[in-house]
Motif scaffolding. Structure first.
Motif, PDB file in Angstrom:
ATOM      1  N   ASP A  17      67.172  76.604  -4.440  1.00  0.00           N
ATOM      2  CA  ASP A  17      68.599  76.921  -4.348  1.00  0.00           C
ATOM      3  C   ASP A  17      69.410  75.689  -3.947  1.00  0.00           C
ATOM      4  O   ASP A  17      70.480  75.431  -4.523  1.00  0.00           O
ATOM      5  N   GLU A  18      68.929  74.929  -2.969  1.00  0.00           N
ATOM      6  CA  GLU A  18      69.633  73.719  -2.538  1.00  0.00           C
ATOM      7  C   GLU A  18      69.654  72.684  -3.655  1.00  0.00           C
ATOM      8  O   GLU A  18      70.663  72.024  -3.891  1.00  0.00           O
ATOM      9  N   PHE A  19      68.534  72.550  -4.362  1.00  0.00           N
ATOM     10  CA  PHE A  19      68.481  71.614  -5.483  1.00  0.00           C
ATOM     11  C   PHE A  19      69.534  71.979  -6.521  1.00  0.00           C
ATOM     12  O   PHE A  19      70.285  71.121  -6.991  1.00  0.00           O
ATOM     13  N   GLN A  20      69.596  73.238  -6.877  1.00  0.00           N
ATOM     14  CA  GLN A  20      70.552  73.679  -7.892  1.00  0.00           C
ATOM     15  C   GLN A  20      71.991  73.484  -7.421  1.00  0.00           C
ATOM     16  O   GLN A  20      72.866  73.138  -8.217  1.00  0.00           O
ATOM     17  N   ARG A  21      72.248  73.669  -6.129  1.00  0.00           N
ATOM     18  CA  ARG A  21      73.580  73.423  -5.580  1.00  0.00           C
ATOM     19  C   ARG A  21      73.940  71.946  -5.706  1.00  0.00           C
ATOM     20  O   ARG A  21      75.027  71.594  -6.151  1.00  0.00           O
ATOM     21  N   GLY A  26      77.220  67.798  -8.819  1.00  0.00           N
ATOM     22  CA  GLY A  26      77.227  66.412  -9.267  1.00  0.00           C
ATOM     23  C   GLY A  26      76.688  65.427  -8.244  1.00  0.00           C
ATOM     24  O   GLY A  26      76.952  64.232  -8.322  1.00  0.00           O
ATOM     25  N   GLU A  27      75.929  65.927  -7.283  1.00  0.00           N
ATOM     26  CA  GLU A  27      75.398  65.065  -6.232  1.00  0.00           C
ATOM     27  C   GLU A  27      74.099  64.371  -6.636  1.00  0.00           C
ATOM     28  O   GLU A  27      73.584  63.548  -5.885  1.00  0.00           O
ATOM     29  N   LEU A  28      73.579  64.700  -7.827  1.00  0.00           N
ATOM     30  CA  LEU A  28      72.359  64.065  -8.313  1.00  0.00           C
ATOM     31  C   LEU A  28      72.692  63.132  -9.469  1.00  0.00           C
ATOM     32  O   LEU A  28      73.399  63.515 -10.404  1.00  0.00           O
ATOM     33  N   LEU A  29      72.215  61.909  -9.383  1.00  0.00           N
ATOM     34  CA  LEU A  29      72.402  60.935 -10.452  1.00  0.00           C
ATOM     35  C   LEU A  29      71.645  61.369 -11.697  1.00  0.00           C
ATOM     36  O   LEU A  29      72.098  61.199 -12.819  1.00  0.00           O
ATOM     37  N   TYR A  38      61.179  70.709  -9.844  1.00  0.00           N
ATOM     38  CA  TYR A  38      62.496  70.096 -10.014  1.00  0.00           C
ATOM     39  C   TYR A  38      62.504  68.741  -9.328  1.00  0.00           C
ATOM     40  O   TYR A  38      62.025  68.606  -8.198  1.00  0.00           O
ATOM     41  N   TYR A  39      63.057  67.755 -10.022  1.00  0.00           N
ATOM     42  CA  TYR A  39      63.145  66.401  -9.489  1.00  0.00           C
ATOM     43  C   TYR A  39      64.566  65.904  -9.666  1.00  0.00           C
ATOM     44  O   TYR A  39      65.227  66.242 -10.644  1.00  0.00           O
ATOM     45  N   GLY A  40      65.014  65.092  -8.728  1.00  0.00           N
ATOM     46  CA  GLY A  40      66.343  64.524  -8.853  1.00  0.00           C
ATOM     47  C   GLY A  40      66.495  63.327  -7.945  1.00  0.00           C
ATOM     48  O   GLY A  40      65.677  63.087  -7.058  1.00  0.00           O
ATOM     49  N   THR A  41      67.559  62.566  -8.179  1.00  0.00           N
ATOM     50  CA  THR A  41      67.858  61.378  -7.394  1.00  0.00           C
ATOM     51  C   THR A  41      69.259  61.501  -6.828  1.00  0.00           C
ATOM     52  O   THR A  41      70.201  61.786  -7.575  1.00  0.00           O
TER      53      THR A  41
END
Length: 163
Positions: A17-21, A26-29, A38-41
Motif C-alpha cells: 500500500d505504501e509503495f503504491q501511494r 510521483g515520489e518514485l523515479l 515491487y521495486y522502485g527508486t
C-alpha cells in the motif's frame, strides 16, 4: 525481503500500500513489478545526491532504466549481460536461494529482458568479474568505447549470447 536482507542496509522496505501511494504521488523515479515483487527508486533521494554533486548508480531492470532515461535523459545506461544463457542458469542454481520452478521462470524472464540490451548506451558482459569491473570503470571514466552498444564487435558478441 529475503531472509538475509535488512531494512535500511540492503534496501528500504515498505508494504504494498505504501509503495503504491509513493508511486501514485510521483515520489518514485522509477518503479516496476518484477517476479511478483515491487521495486522502485526514491526520486528525492536521487535528486538530493545529484544536487550534492555525487554520482548515482541504480541497479534496476530495463523497465526502470527506460523510466529513468525518460525522466533524466542525460543519464548513462549500462546493461550487464551474462556470458551465456547456460552460465546464467548455472549461477542461478548455484545461489541455492530459489526453488527449481522459480529458477525456470527467472530464466524465461531473463531471456525476454536481455532482448532490451540495445536500448542502453553500454553493455558489459560479465564473464570474468575483474574484466567486467574494468569495463565498468572505463565507462564511468568516459572511455568505454569498447562497451558502447554502437561498437560492432560488441554487437556481434551480444548476438552470440542471446541469439
Amino acid at each position: 525481503k529475503r531472509r538475509n536482507e535488512a531494512h535500511g542496509v540492503d534496501y528500504l522496505f515498505v508494504d504494498k500500500d505504501e509503495f503504491q501511494r509513493l508511486d501514485a504521488n510521483g515520489e518514485l523515479l522509477e518503479s516496476a513489478q518484477v517476479f511478483d515483487n515491487y521495486y522502485g527508486t526514491s526520486r528525492s533521494q536521487v535528486e538530493t545526491y545529484l544536487a550534492e554533486g555525487r554520482s548515482v548508480i541504480l541497479e534496476i531492470d530495463w523497465q526502470g532504466a527506460r523510466q529513468v532515461r525518460a525522466a533524466m535523459p542525460e543519464s548513462i545506461s549500462i546493461f550487464i549481460l551474462p556470458p551465456s544463457v547456460a552460465e546464467l542458469e548455472r549461477r542461478l542454481r548455484d545461489r541455492r536461494t530459489d526453488a527449481p520452478d522459480v529458477i525456470e521462470r527467472r530464466l524465461r524472464d531473463a531471456l525476454s529482458d536481455m532482448s532490451h540490451w540495445d536500448e542502453f548506451d553500454y553493455v558489459i558482459i560479465n564473464d570474468d568479474l575483474n574484466r567486467a569491473v574494468e569495463d565498468l570503470e572505463a565507462v564511468l571514466a568516459g572511455s568505454g568505447e569498447t562497451s558502447s552498444t554502437q561498437n560492432a564487435a560488441l554487437r556481434q558478441a551480444v548476438a552470440r549470447i542471446i541469439g
